[in-house]
Design an enzyme around this catalytic site. Structure first.
Site, PDB file in Angstrom:
ATOM      1  N   HIS A  44      47.457  22.188  54.806  1.00  8.73           N
ATOM      2  CA  HIS A  44      46.557  21.110  55.206  1.00  8.73           C
ATOM      3  C   HIS A  44      45.480  20.943  54.141  1.00  8.73           C
ATOM      4  CE1 HIS A  44      44.631  18.336  57.830  1.00  8.73           C
ATOM      5  NE2 HIS A  44      43.646  19.127  58.214  1.00  8.73           N
ATOM      6  N   SER A 101      40.372  15.942  56.441  1.00 10.14           N
ATOM      7  CA  SER A 101      41.033  15.723  57.722  1.00 10.14           C
ATOM      8  C   SER A 101      40.325  14.598  58.498  1.00 10.14           C
ATOM      9  CB  SER A 101      41.092  17.046  58.502  1.00 10.14           C
ATOM     10  OG  SER A 101      42.023  16.979  59.555  1.00 10.14           O
ATOM     11  N   ASP A 149      51.748  18.409  54.205  1.00 10.64           N
ATOM     12  CA  ASP A 149      50.664  18.570  55.182  1.00 10.64           C
ATOM     13  C   ASP A 149      51.186  18.378  56.605  1.00 10.64           C
ATOM     14  OD1 ASP A 149      48.259  18.235  56.761  1.00 10.64           O
ATOM     15  OD2 ASP A 149      47.196  17.817  54.895  1.00 10.64           O
TER      16      ASP A 149
END
Length: 504
Positions: free
Chosen positions: A474, A217, A444
């Site tokens: 995710h 991320s 995602d």
């Protein structure tokens, strides 16, 4: 109020070798490792980390770093580190440093919780993570106390009229003022570029010639900035759930609106396919979405009981829904939470909102919210006025009828911030760097798939090696055996997968 920063998982020039003469004295320090204590309140609280299944214990330490790299003789800060030593010491490669995202997430708290997923990598690496500057135990950004955070995050994040808009802006100002009052000396020095320089110092102090890295991320943005600053010093690196480096703050927020809307649509499709077995009413995706919107509208007019004396507001419900979309495993709980909220019980959705906002069951907040805001605002130059924000809301609403307005108002997260931002978009070009695996998940919600393509392109030809996972949630490493094989093969044995590999 729950700002859109809660949903976000966002440099300077380089001489190609990352000249860091100012850190030479710091690089000679010796770390003292000890058994890890319980996580601090700012890290999220809890109990000391348990040994890994093979019996390896966790060790913690602090590393000294300059508060200001332009003034290395000035004030210093301590950065908290955690590690589990490699199992196969004869074939040890080095340290593998993790950043799990946020920005504002504590690596010291997260790595032990997630480590079993990366167990194969421990054979040849010391698993290492850290609290970035401003986070957890590393000179944490402090703003509001726990009761004040409860009130702030429960405020209306989608104001409808002039009075609500004034309250919204006042709330942003009060939050920023509290951060400046309590952490003013730290706020100018928590940008991603400075954390990248911390990682290079960490590499040297840990005794590694190259930085081996696993970023997730926001950690992919941090990794990209590191690769740009120090292309000759990066080793084997993996970026999973990739932030789009080509998007500015507004484009990134719009991308997230699209991503969360896609994830909600996929949830609704699954619900429709299960018919009466699904607790959410509606025989089409549109009907389910309309029902959710109607529920949020009701909560905006009249919040419902949540937990203790706390209520579930529309803003907190939106945050809770978003949190459940981070993993397909949470879809059944989203279904249950929506059904219970419809019946007047907001406890489950509130619990998911608390997870997103960093609030534990004892009512204590980690500092992921203030740290995330501080890092994001130190990075981004964007400062939206009220009128500019209102002008952009129609596009956000059309992009996502459920999340758009919430994320649109989030454009003002940095408007009252006392520190200017560094860039419109980060520079992640890394000519001369070795291959970096760049993994995109087509479903995602938080870091939409197209970010992986943009990152691979901006890293440069032969550097960004793109892997596609056709899935939900995710990130991909923990969800796909195919992705895991490719990543482990590279990190452990140096085998570079084919660019464009697709996993299902």
């Amino acid at each position: 109020m729950a700002t859109a920063a809660a949903l976000l998982a966002a440099a300077g020039c380089s001489d190609g070798d990352g000249n860091q003469d100012e850190a030479r004295d710091f690089a000679s320090q010796t770390l003292e490792w000890h058994p890890c204590p319980a996580p601090s309140e700012a890290e999220g609280g809890g109990t000391p980390p348990s040994p890994l299944p093979g019996g390896t214990g966790w060790e913690c330490s602090f590393m000294d770093a300059p508060l200001d790299y332009d003034d290395p003789e000035g004030e210093t800060i301590e950065l908290a580190l955690i590690r589990a030593r490699a199992l196969d010491t004869a074939n040890r490669i080095g340290s593998l440093i993790f950043n799990f995202g946020g920005p504002g997430g504590s690596g010291v708290q997260t790595l032990p919780a997630a480590a079993e997923e990366y167990g194969a990598l421990q054979t040849r690496y010391d698993l290492v993570s850290f609290d970035p500057r401003g986070v957890g135990r590393s000179a944490p950004v402090e703003c509001l106390d726990n009761e004040q955070m409860d009130a702030y995050l429960a405020e209306d994040g989608t104001p409808d009229d002039a009075a609500e808009q004034e309250t919204f802006v006042d709330g942003l100002a009060s939050f920023a003022d509290a951060c400046e009052k309590n952490s003013g000396s730290v706020l100018p020095h928590v940008a991603t570029t400075e954390t990248a320089r911390d990682m290079d110092l960490m590499r040297a102090v840990l005794g590694d010639d190259k930085l081996h890295y696993f970023g997730i991320s926001y950690g992919t943005e941090l990794g990209g900035v590191y690769a740009h600053l120090f292309p000759a010093r990066i080793g084997r690196a993996v970026f999973d759930a990739v932030v789009d480096p080509a998007e500015n703050a507004e484009q990134g927020s719009l991308g997230q609106a699209q991503g969360f809307q896609l994830a909600l649509t996929n949830f609704a499709r699954d619900c429709v396919a299960r018919g009466d077995a699904c607790l959410v009413p509606g025989s089409t995706v549109q009907e389910i979405q309309d029902w959710i919107i109607a529920l949020l509208d009701r909560l905006e007019k009249k919040p419902i009981p949540g937990s203790g004396d706390r209520e579930l507001t529309s803003t907190l419900a939106t945050t809770g829904i978003a949190q459940t979309l981070y993993s397909r495993e949470y879809w059944s709980l989203l279904e249950q939470g929506l059904d219970e909220a419809d019946g007047g019980n907001g406890a489950l959705l509130l619990a998911f909102a608390d997870a997103m906002n960093g609030r534990n069951e004892n009512g204590q907040y980690s500092n992921i919210q203030p740290a995330g805001t501080a890092i994001g605002c130190a990075d981004s130059k964007s400062r939206f006025t009220l009128e500019q924000t209102k002008a952009r809301l129609p596009e956000f609403r059309s992009t996502s009828p459920v999340f758009g307005e919430y994320l649109g108002w989030g454009l003002m997260s940095c408007t009252k911030w006392p520190v200017p931002g560094a860039w419109n978009t980060p520079d992640v070009s890394a000519p001369g760097a070795p291959p970096i695996l760049v993994i995109g998940n087509t479903g995602d919600p938080a870091t939409p798939y197209k970010g992986a393509q943009a990152m691979a392109e901006e890293l440069g030809k032969g550097v960004g090696i793109k892997i596609t996972y056709r899935g939900q949630g995710h990130g991909a490493y923990g969800s796909s055996a195919c992705v895991k094989r490719a990543v482990d093969g590279y990190l452990l044995n140096g085998k570079v997968p084919a660019d464009g590999t697709v996993c299902k």
